[in-house]
Design a protein around this motif. Structure first.
Motif, short mmCIF file in Angstrom:
data_model
loop_
_atom_site.label_atom_id
_atom_site.label_comp_id
_atom_site.label_asym_id
_atom_site.label_seq_id
_atom_site.Cartn_x
_atom_site.Cartn_y
_atom_site.Cartn_z
N ARG A 9 0.86 -1.19 0.00
CA ARG A 9 0.00 0.00 0.00
C ARG A 9 0.89 1.24 0.00
O ARG A 9 1.56 1.54 0.99
CB ARG A 9 -0.92 -0.03 1.23
CG ARG A 9 -1.92 -1.18 1.17
CD ARG A 9 -2.60 -1.40 2.50
NE ARG A 9 -3.48 -0.32 2.90
CZ ARG A 9 -4.77 -0.24 2.58
NH1 ARG A 9 -5.32 -1.19 1.85
NH2 ARG A 9 -5.50 0.78 3.00
N LYS A 24 -5.81 -4.45 3.13
CA LYS A 24 -5.32 -4.10 4.47
C LYS A 24 -5.85 -5.11 5.47
O LYS A 24 -7.06 -5.30 5.60
CB LYS A 24 -5.82 -2.71 4.83
CG LYS A 24 -5.28 -2.21 6.16
CD LYS A 24 -5.71 -0.78 6.42
CE LYS A 24 -4.97 -0.19 7.60
NZ LYS A 24 -5.29 1.23 7.77
N GLU A 27 -4.96 -5.58 12.95
CA GLU A 27 -3.85 -5.89 13.87
C GLU A 27 -3.77 -7.39 14.18
O GLU A 27 -2.74 -7.88 14.63
CB GLU A 27 -3.96 -5.07 15.16
CG GLU A 27 -5.20 -5.35 16.04
CD GLU A 27 -6.45 -4.58 15.61
OE1 GLU A 27 -6.48 -4.02 14.48
OE2 GLU A 27 -7.42 -4.55 16.39
N ASN A 28 -4.86 -8.13 13.87
CA ASN A 28 -4.83 -9.59 14.04
C ASN A 28 -4.58 -10.32 12.72
O ASN A 28 -4.72 -11.55 12.65
CB ASN A 28 -6.16 -10.07 14.64
CG ASN A 28 -6.41 -9.47 16.00
OD1 ASN A 28 -5.53 -9.46 16.87
ND2 ASN A 28 -7.61 -8.92 16.21
N PRO A 32 -12.36 -8.21 7.21
CA PRO A 32 -13.76 -8.65 7.27
C PRO A 32 -14.32 -8.96 5.88
O PRO A 32 -13.92 -8.35 4.89
CB PRO A 32 -14.50 -7.47 7.90
CG PRO A 32 -13.59 -6.30 7.76
CD PRO A 32 -12.20 -6.80 7.61
N TYR A 48 -14.32 -13.53 8.42
CA TYR A 48 -13.00 -12.93 8.29
C TYR A 48 -12.10 -13.82 7.45
O TYR A 48 -12.28 -15.05 7.42
CB TYR A 48 -12.36 -12.71 9.67
CG TYR A 48 -13.11 -11.70 10.49
CD1 TYR A 48 -12.79 -10.35 10.43
CD2 TYR A 48 -14.17 -12.10 11.30
CE1 TYR A 48 -13.51 -9.41 11.15
CE2 TYR A 48 -14.90 -11.16 12.03
CZ TYR A 48 -14.56 -9.82 11.96
OH TYR A 48 -15.27 -8.89 12.66
N ARG A 68 -12.05 -17.48 13.81
CA ARG A 68 -11.41 -16.88 14.99
C ARG A 68 -11.58 -17.77 16.21
O ARG A 68 -10.71 -17.80 17.08
CB ARG A 68 -11.99 -15.49 15.26
CG ARG A 68 -11.65 -14.48 14.16
CD ARG A 68 -12.33 -13.16 14.42
NE ARG A 68 -13.78 -13.33 14.53
CZ ARG A 68 -14.61 -12.42 15.01
NH1 ARG A 68 -14.14 -11.27 15.45
NH2 ARG A 68 -15.90 -12.65 15.07
N GLN A 95 -9.87 -0.86 0.57
CA GLN A 95 -9.39 -2.24 0.53
C GLN A 95 -9.18 -2.86 1.92
O GLN A 95 -8.19 -3.55 2.16
CB GLN A 95 -8.10 -2.35 -0.31
CG GLN A 95 -8.31 -1.85 -1.75
CD GLN A 95 -7.31 -2.42 -2.76
OE1 GLN A 95 -6.73 -3.49 -2.55
NE2 GLN A 95 -7.12 -1.71 -3.85
N ASP A 96 -10.14 -2.58 2.81
CA ASP A 96 -10.10 -3.26 4.11
C ASP A 96 -11.37 -4.07 4.35
O ASP A 96 -11.70 -4.40 5.49
CB ASP A 96 -9.82 -2.29 5.27
CG ASP A 96 -10.98 -1.33 5.50
OD1 ASP A 96 -11.95 -1.33 4.72
OD2 ASP A 96 -10.90 -0.56 6.48
N CYS A 97 -12.09 -4.41 3.27
CA CYS A 97 -13.28 -5.26 3.38
C CYS A 97 -13.54 -5.95 2.04
O CYS A 97 -13.34 -5.35 0.98
CB CYS A 97 -14.48 -4.41 3.79
SG CYS A 97 -15.97 -5.40 4.10
#
Lengths: 158, 158
Positions: A9, A24, A27-28, A32, A48, A68, A95-97
């Protein structure tokens, strides 16, 4: 098989306006995923993926999540037979989903036995009581979880 | 106005099979929210709510999220005018995800200017190259973000 490489990125413009796939992970190490029924548009579930699940999903065209609760890759439907065949896969602006449009063998996606995991609605508007009463929008289960999952532990955590 | 009280999570059966609203917030006090267009079924965006945003959303019937980048409640559309009117609100089996079906004034939900945040697709199947090339599924922006947001900082984080 060619190994997929995600792009680094580098800029907001690259992430939002280019054809680069630069997801993206949080932190784990997870992103999503929203899964809808390709025909009805109904939201079936939200899960996830980690990087490995994301790449495998692209390659095989079936939904692979990261569980999880079990802390492992989860090829949805491998136990129940309710595999999700991906008709289309999308990513959002930053780009986080991820959004999966799927066809489900058997028509059900919910471990409780309903078609969608979202089988209850929340009443909207000023409330007359402190307690909210959920409404069941799906009246009947599509399958009997006991018959399908047997003694597999329930994934719901309190 | 009556103050809504969420129920304590007492058992898997209560959470999955009862009419109690007992949502689960993650370690940051947030619950993921999937927002779809009530008419088209299209996924517009995915966001988060904290407990306060969740309760306010129920009461006013418009989507209020928690902005992780700005660390504050976010009444969607207050800047852009693209308010999301909630037609239906659902919660999933283990009550750790919310689904909003909304009507959007102006028809757009994405700060980049597109109708949906999910305007690009990811090609599925065995890849011939290590690089994935995203495909733009929406060809034209619905609005000009510069005109709508002015100098408001872009929420996308690298």
């Amino acid at each position: 098989m060619v190994k997929i490489i995600f792009k680094k990125r580098k800029s907001v413009k690259q992430v939002e306006e280019s054809t680069d796939l630069a997801p993206k992970f949080d932190e784990n190490g997870l992103i999503p995923v929203v899964t809808t029924d390709h025909s009805s548009g109904e939201v079936l579930m939200q899960g996830y993926m980690n990087e490995e699940a994301f790449k495998k999903t692209i390659e095989i065209g079936e939904a692979i999540y990261y569980s999880r609760s079990r802390k492992t890759l989860w090829h949805k439907g491998k136990t129940s037979g309710l595999v999700q065949i991906i008709k289309e896969m999308r990513i959002d602006d930053d780009q986080d989903c991820v959004w999966l449009k799927v066809d489900v063998n058997g028509g059900a996606s919910c471990h409780v036995g309903y078609r969608s995991c979202f089988y209850r609605s929340i009443p909207i508007g000023p409330q007359s009581d402190t307690d909210i009463i959920l409404k069941f929008e799906e009246k009947e289960k599509v399958f009997d979880p006991k018959k399908v999952y047997g003694n597999t532990p329930n994934p719901t955590k309190l």
